[in-house]
Design an enzyme around this catalytic site. Structure first.
Site, mmCIF file in Angstrom:
data_model
loop_
_atom_site.group_PDB
_atom_site.id
_atom_site.type_symbol
_atom_site.label_atom_id
_atom_site.label_comp_id
_atom_site.label_asym_id
_atom_site.label_seq_id
_atom_site.Cartn_x
_atom_site.Cartn_y
_atom_site.Cartn_z
ATOM 1 N N GLU A 135 0.813 -1.221 0.000
ATOM 2 C CA GLU A 135 0.000 0.000 0.000
ATOM 3 C C GLU A 135 0.841 1.262 0.000
ATOM 4 O O GLU A 135 0.545 2.220 -0.719
ATOM 5 C CB GLU A 135 -0.959 -0.001 1.197
ATOM 6 C CG GLU A 135 -2.153 -0.943 1.056
ATOM 7 C CD GLU A 135 -1.804 -2.402 1.324
ATOM 8 O OE1 GLU A 135 -0.655 -2.684 1.728
ATOM 9 O OE2 GLU A 135 -2.681 -3.272 1.128
ATOM 10 N N HIS A 152 -11.682 -5.536 8.560
ATOM 11 C CA HIS A 152 -12.362 -5.305 7.281
ATOM 12 C C HIS A 152 -13.630 -4.487 7.472
ATOM 13 O O HIS A 152 -14.542 -4.551 6.660
ATOM 14 C CB HIS A 152 -12.741 -6.635 6.612
ATOM 15 C CG HIS A 152 -11.579 -7.407 6.078
ATOM 16 N ND1 HIS A 152 -10.753 -8.137 6.877
ATOM 17 C CD2 HIS A 152 -11.095 -7.555 4.818
ATOM 18 C CE1 HIS A 152 -9.821 -8.723 6.140
ATOM 19 N NE2 HIS A 152 -10.007 -8.379 4.884
#
Lengths: 324, 325
Positions: free
Chosen positions: A60, A127
């Site tokens: 990322e 999540h």
């Protein structure tokens, strides 16, 4: 006007912006052949080619940094952060490199990071998070969080055309649980403008994202009891449209702020403080917040249901406020 | 390398290298003195002993190549066109500095000169330079990106993520490491359990070169060859320049943790003295060398004068420019 899902609205915005401007390109994990973890970019690789739909390694910070570099060269990268939770891995590039760049060097960083966020899908602590406050607190970033397909499409187009880094929080629950009318012609929803989604004279309910749906349900129930709720969808969390918020509060005199992110130092705290500073003498009751508690997002459905704000909890707060 | 001849270099090129080496050292020595006199703001970061890496590599690039320098790369900034005046004004927090007082020391860049601005978290420039290279590849532009960093930065995730991304996408980027053997107080042996930073790059499939970073001709020649290979579509290359940090991490740090013998050994390998020796062997006239030195002394003093006469910002500008209009 055709009715489409929130997911389809995001897909259309990306497709149309890529079609109109060849500097727009996509970077992220599994966005190519696979079409993205949520299938938003399905078909994009075939249409736009591998130069413009780039599957990245799991990195990322690396691909957000690369997006910043491409943006400095005048391109318009749109990064998909597969889950907003993983944005922490790129935090340094976002808040130190992208956010401070124009301030230091007067060179724009036209970058969009799409961050699928939020709970109600029983996806557990990694999540389901709502990390918007991390970015609101960092000068130099714009932060948006649409609640409807119309806003999702218009805000994403505005974000891509904006010369600054924008964190675009798209709520995962809304992908397939929000439908709405979206005009076929090109339009944007300007960044920095809240929207009064429902007018009412009794209580201002200020919220955004997936809580807008819950707020609508709650407002309808309150209406049956004769309490008219004004529903303000903040839409852009930074820059915050304080004018619309304060105008509503002046009208109603009572405020409930609802968000799915944890309460401590959340955007609700900022909104409450702005109201207290600017329109205190218009208030007929203390400003009330309804948010998630200060815990990680739990996994098991009863735990997550207990954790998340919802229409029932909103009605309870509104009822208290109405009788204050 | 230094004993031999570098193909294609005439005496004008050599004097240009010499000028930038001297100018880099001259400006930084002046800033150190100002720091000791309490005349500058904040910390003082210099690249004494490492000038050949920055100057030699930047001189080997084309004007439209983009560099992402680190904090011991003043030489590369100067080669790319940053003026001594801007550097001094930046250090003194003046309006005439490249960040108009918004940031200090070596924290500047300028895209008009094809320089990505450095920021404090080490290695952050590596993925950004990778993105610059990605833009070049996508647009089929014939330029390359160059990322500079130190041995310490090579332990950060952004180093690894940037190198790996560049490798899998075969981007036109050159990675140049100053292995100056210390990251603040930590020696390279505590930074990594492999002998060379280049070993880390090999793991990502990059071709690597390990060279004497105090030999400007070796740096120039290696960069020139690597840049040509990258421009030809060969993918990223990694150059590790062995050198020594001759001062503390910054001037507040006396570097007492560095063995004196190590410093003495490297003092004998000073890149500027080494290059002067080469120039004399090449029979570059002494008066030309002295003329370069005199020019540098003059430019450094003029830069300081310019900076000290430049206005400081008023204060309210602190609120300006957070967002692009």
């Amino acid at each position: 006007m055709p009715e489409i899902t929130y997911l389809e609205a995001i897909r259309q915005a990306l497709w149309e912006e890529m079609d109109q401007n060849e500097q727009v390109f996509l970077l992220g994990e599994d966005i190519g052949t696979y079409g993205g973890a949520f299938k938003i970019t399905k078909g994009f690789l075939e249409k736009f080619g591998e130069d413009r739909v780039i599957d990245t390694p799991l990195s990322e910070s690396g691909f957000v940094g690369a997006a910043i570099g491409a943006a400095l060269m005048g391109m318009r990268p749109v990064v998909e952060m597969q889950f907003a939770d993983f944005i922490s891995c790129a935090f340094d590039q976002i808040v130190n490199m992208a956010a401070k760049h124009h301030y230091r060097l007067r060179e724009p960083v036209p970058l969009v990071i799409r961050a699928p966020y939020g709970g109600r899908l029983h996806a557990g602590p990694f999540h389901s998070q709502c990390p918007e406050a991390w970015f609101i607190h960092s000068p130099g970033l714009k932060v948006v969080a649409p609640a409807t397909p119309y806003d999702a499409k218009g805000l994403l187009k505005a974000s891509i055309r904006d010369p600054n880094p924008v964190i675009y929080f798209e709520h995962k629950y809304l992908y397939r649980h929000a439908k709405g009318e979206v005009p076929p012609e090109d339009y944007i929803v300007p960044l920095g403008q809240a929207d009064v989604k429902r007018a009412g004279a009794d209580i201002s309910l200020i919220t955004y994202g997936a809580m807008v749906q819950q707020a609508f349900q709650a407002a309808d129930q309150m209406s049956e009891q004769g309490v008219e709720v004004e529903l303000v969808d903040v839409r852009t969390l930074y820059p915050l449209d304080t004018d619309t918020i304060l105008t509503s509060v002046k009208k109603t005199g009572k405020v409930l702020i609802v968000h799915e992110a944890p309460q401590v130092c959340g955007i609700g705290a900022e909104i409450a403080a702005v109201i207290a500073e600017d329109v205190f003498r218009y208030l007929d009751a203390p400003v009330v917040r309804l948010t998630a508690p200060h815990t990680p997002v739990p996994f098991s459905p009863p735990l997550e249901d207990y954790y998340l704000p919802n229409a029932t909890k909103i009605v309870a707060k509104l009822t208290d406020l109405a009788s204050y | 390398m230094i004993e031999g001849t570098v193909v294609g270099l005439g005496s004008a090129d050599l004097l240009r290298f010499y000028y930038y080496l001297r100018l880099t050292r001259g400006l930084e020595d002046r800033v150190i003195k100002l720091y000791r006199q309490g005349r500058i703001l904040g910390g003082c970061y210099v690249g004494t002993g490492e000038e050949a890496i920055s100057v030699g590599s930047a001189c080997a690039l084309e004007p439209d190549d983009v560099i992402a320098p680190s904090h011991r790369d003043l030489g590369a900034h100067l080669v790319k066109g940053v003026t001594p005046n801007e550097y001094m004004a930046q250090y003194l927090g003046r309006l005439t500095g490249l960040t108009r007082g918004k940031d200090g020391t070596i924290h500047f860049g300028d895209l008009r000169r094809r320089i990505i601005g450095f920021i404090s978290p080490m290695a952050d420039g590596i993925p950004v330079a990778t993105g610059v290279a990605l833009a070049f590849k996508t647009r089929r532009e014939p330029h390359i990106a160059v990322a500079y960093f130190g041995d310490g930065a090579s332990s950060r995730g952004d180093f690894h993520e940037g190198l790996n991304l560049a490798a899998v996408l075969r981007l036109p980027i050159l990675f140049i490491c100053h292995n100056n053997q210390y990251a603040y107080s930590v020696p390279v042996s505590r930074q990594m359990a492999v002998p060379h930073v280049a070993d880390r790059a090999k793991a990502y499939g990059l071709p690597t070169r390990i060279i004497d970073g105090n030999d400007i001709l070796a740096v120039y020649q290696t960069t020139k060859e690597a840049a040509a290979q990258i421009r030809g579509g060969g993918g990223p290359i990694f150059i590790e320049c062995k050198t020594m940090r001759m001062r503390g991490h910054a001037e507040h740090d006396d570097a007492s943790y560095v063995p004196r013998e190590l410093l003495e050994e490297w003092r004998g390998r000073d890149p500027i003295q080494k290059f002067e020796h080469y120039l004399r062997e090449r029979e570059v006239p002494e008066d030309q060398l002295r003329a370069v030195e005199a020019r540098v002394v003059k430019e450094v003093e003029e830069a300081l004068d310019f900076a000290e006469k430049s206005p400081l910002p008023d204060g309210p500008e602190a609120l300006e420019g957070v967002f692009a209009p």
